[in-house]
Motif scaffolding. Structure first.
Motif, short mmCIF file in Angstrom:
data_model
loop_
_atom_site.label_atom_id
_atom_site.label_comp_id
_atom_site.label_asym_id
_atom_site.label_seq_id
_atom_site.Cartn_x
_atom_site.Cartn_y
_atom_site.Cartn_z
N LYS A 135 16.66 -13.88 131.63
CA LYS A 135 15.31 -13.75 131.07
C LYS A 135 14.63 -15.12 130.97
O LYS A 135 13.42 -15.25 131.20
CB LYS A 135 15.37 -13.08 129.70
CG LYS A 135 15.72 -11.60 129.80
CD LYS A 135 16.22 -11.03 128.48
CE LYS A 135 15.14 -10.96 127.44
NZ LYS A 135 15.61 -10.30 126.22
N LEU A 260 5.33 -8.12 138.73
CA LEU A 260 5.95 -8.05 137.41
C LEU A 260 5.10 -7.28 136.40
O LEU A 260 5.56 -6.28 135.84
CB LEU A 260 6.26 -9.45 136.90
CG LEU A 260 6.76 -9.53 135.46
CD1 LEU A 260 8.15 -8.94 135.33
CD2 LEU A 260 6.74 -10.95 134.95
N ARG A 264 6.07 -3.51 135.15
CA ARG A 264 6.46 -3.45 133.74
C ARG A 264 5.60 -2.44 132.99
O ARG A 264 6.10 -1.61 132.23
CB ARG A 264 6.35 -4.85 133.12
CG ARG A 264 6.98 -4.96 131.74
CD ARG A 264 5.94 -4.81 130.67
NE ARG A 264 6.53 -4.77 129.34
CZ ARG A 264 5.86 -4.45 128.24
NH1 ARG A 264 4.58 -4.16 128.30
NH2 ARG A 264 6.47 -4.43 127.07
N ASP A 265 4.28 -2.48 133.19
CA ASP A 265 3.39 -1.56 132.49
C ASP A 265 3.56 -0.12 132.96
O ASP A 265 3.28 0.82 132.22
CB ASP A 265 1.93 -1.99 132.67
CG ASP A 265 1.55 -3.14 131.76
OD1 ASP A 265 2.36 -3.50 130.88
OD2 ASP A 265 0.46 -3.70 131.93
N VAL A 268 8.05 0.47 131.69
CA VAL A 268 8.63 0.24 130.37
C VAL A 268 8.00 1.13 129.29
O VAL A 268 8.73 1.83 128.57
CB VAL A 268 8.54 -1.26 129.99
CG1 VAL A 268 8.99 -1.49 128.54
CG2 VAL A 268 9.41 -2.09 130.94
N ASP A 275 12.71 -2.97 128.21
CA ASP A 275 12.20 -4.31 128.50
C ASP A 275 13.34 -5.27 128.87
O ASP A 275 13.23 -6.06 129.82
CB ASP A 275 11.44 -4.86 127.29
CG ASP A 275 10.00 -5.19 127.62
OD1 ASP A 275 9.68 -5.34 128.82
OD2 ASP A 275 9.18 -5.30 126.69
N PHE A 278 14.65 -4.51 132.33
CA PHE A 278 13.64 -4.90 133.33
C PHE A 278 13.67 -6.41 133.56
O PHE A 278 13.74 -6.88 134.70
CB PHE A 278 12.26 -4.45 132.85
CG PHE A 278 11.14 -4.74 133.81
CD1 PHE A 278 10.78 -3.81 134.77
CD2 PHE A 278 10.45 -5.94 133.76
CE1 PHE A 278 9.75 -4.08 135.66
CE2 PHE A 278 9.43 -6.22 134.64
CZ PHE A 278 9.07 -5.28 135.60
N LEU A 279 13.62 -7.18 132.48
CA LEU A 279 13.54 -8.63 132.61
C LEU A 279 14.85 -9.24 133.12
O LEU A 279 14.83 -10.25 133.83
CB LEU A 279 13.15 -9.26 131.28
CG LEU A 279 11.70 -9.01 130.86
CD1 LEU A 279 11.45 -9.54 129.46
CD2 LEU A 279 10.72 -9.63 131.85
N TYR A 282 14.64 -8.82 136.79
CA TYR A 282 13.66 -9.75 137.35
C TYR A 282 14.23 -11.16 137.41
O TYR A 282 14.02 -11.90 138.38
CB TYR A 282 12.38 -9.72 136.52
CG TYR A 282 11.26 -10.54 137.13
CD1 TYR A 282 10.55 -10.05 138.21
CD2 TYR A 282 10.93 -11.79 136.62
CE1 TYR A 282 9.52 -10.80 138.78
CE2 TYR A 282 9.91 -12.54 137.18
CZ TYR A 282 9.21 -12.03 138.25
OH TYR A 282 8.21 -12.79 138.81
#
Length: 417
Positions: A135, A260, A264-265, A268, A275, A278-279, A282
């Motif tokens: 992260k 990203l 994400r929107d 998540v 979150d 996801f991160l 990434y």
């Protein structure tokens, strides 16, 4: 003899002109080599391509390469993958285009799928520290992307103002719909204020006529409109996931990092992934060679129905990967007529410049929330992220070194402060 030497890995004579035709296996082999070694993000990828395709193998001239890059920079989608796709198209027709995309994407996609399959099965403090380190990687990478994109896409007061307006709209109102509004405001503002933006490169030579271009654009728009309608009955199904990734790929302007906030929107808040998950993915994507869009392979495997075997997870992963790339490849194949039109219309050039400026604002907001707010939990995290940023921006360290530093620091310090 030239083709045989190229397949064997030898460079053609330095005075040879561009060799425009070749075989599918040759295209795949060269693209696979680039997919295994191209660290550093889209800008670095374009440098690898220029060295390999223009200077070393002489598959096209420097002018034609510059034209391909200019075309793909103005279109939605992953610019470096689009350039690779079009070089394959030029070299070995449509089979070559597919081979170029597959070779460049396959290594990072396989690695991201493996990470998705293994990460949920790893538990304990060490795993949590590693995920937190990833992260922090995301903080440094997106901060560096915002920094460099702002310098390139907001070089004057007008475009800087459009970036600030888009960021303000998102900070005040938020949500995926407001992202589209921010981009639309950027386009309108650019059309009014940035008409003097000039195009620098000559149109590239591609084997795609106007009629074929119209077919590709119609397919692009048909899927963009039809997939959401088809997915309405079952938004949490395989088809619903495909719609999310296709729409995201169709709306990414300004570089792979813009994926990203869009993903994400979309994923998540609706509960597809958390979150943290996801991160972490990434962050892991920053350690991989090849295109950042391979992040979709990770997300598709994570989204697969609970209890799925590796085969089912692989199918969901493949679908996510294909559909996030598909819109960018469709518009790239159809792009030459559009390139010529934009090049000769000042309002269109200005609108594109405004959209690119708005993208900087969108990405800046994503850097703040969720990346910064979820990763920077204390002074130690801030120090690690700042050093990682300096490694990328000032010291030009390879991204893999920055990933090793962030993960190693997080593990050594036993997680967040």
């Amino acid at each position: 003899m030239t083709d045989a030497k190229e397949v064997a890995g030898e460079s053609p004579p330095i005075d040879a002109g561009p060799s425009e035709r070749g075989g599918v296996v040759e295209v795949f082999a060269v693209a696979l080599g680039l997919g295994l070694t191209s660290f550093g993000g889209p800008v670095a990828h374009l440098g690898y391509f220029e060295r390999t395709y223009v200077r070393r193998r002489r598959w096209l001239s420097a002018d034609d390469y510059a034209g391909l890059v200019a075309l793909c920079q103005m279109l939605p989608g992953p610019a470096s993958s689009q350039v690779s796709f079009l070089i394959g198209l030029r070299r070995a027709s449509w089979a070559g285009a597919l081979a170029a995309w597959l070779g460049f994407t396959l290594p990072s996609a396989v690695l991201m799928f493996a990470f998705a399959w293994l990460a949920p099965r790893l538990t304990g403090p060490l795993t949590q520290a590693i995920l937190h380190g990833l992260k922090l990687v995301a903080v440094a990478v997106v901060a560096q992307a915002v920094w460099s994109m702002a310098a390139k896409l907001c070089p004057d007061l007008r475009r800087a103002a459009l970036a600030v307006v888009s960021a303000t709209l998102l900070l005040l109102f938020g949500g995926p719909l407001m992202q589209l509004v921010a981009l639309a405001v950027g386009a309108i503002g650019g059309a009014l204020l940035c008409r003097g933006v000039q195009s620098q490169s000559a149109p590239p030579k591609l084997p795609v006529g106007r009629r074929a271009g119209l077919v590709f654009i119609a397919l692009f728009l048909g899927l963009l409109i039809g997939l959401p309608l088809a997915a309405q009955a079952a938004p949490r199904s395989w088809l619903g996931m495909v719609e999310v990734f296709y729409k995201t790929g169709a709306l990414v302007f300004g570089g792979g990092h813009v994926v990203l906030p869009l993903l994400r929107d979309a994923l998540v808040p609706s509960g597809w992934v958390s979150d943290n998950t996801f991160l972490a993915g990434y962050g892991a994507a920053q350690a991989m060679p090849g295109p950042l869009f391979a992040f979709a392979a990770y997300l598709g495997a994570i989204i697969a129905p609970h209890g799925s075997g590796i085969g089912m997870a692989a199918l969901w992963s493949l679908a996510a990967l294909v559909f996030i790339f598909l819109p960018g490849m469709l518009v790239a194949a159809a792009g030459l007529p559009l390139w010529n039109w934009v090049g000769h219309h000042s309002i269109a050039r200005g609108a594109l410049a405004g959209v690119n400026a708005a993208v900087v604002g969108v990405l800046g907001v994503a850097l703040y929330n969720p990346i910064w707010t979820s990763a920077i939990l204390g002074a130690r995290d801030l120090a690690i992220a700042l050093i990682a940023f300096m490694l990328l921006e000032r010291w030009r360290a390879p991204p893999i070194l920055m990933v090793i530093f962030c993960v190693g620091a997080a593990v050594t310090l036993a997680g967040p402060a």
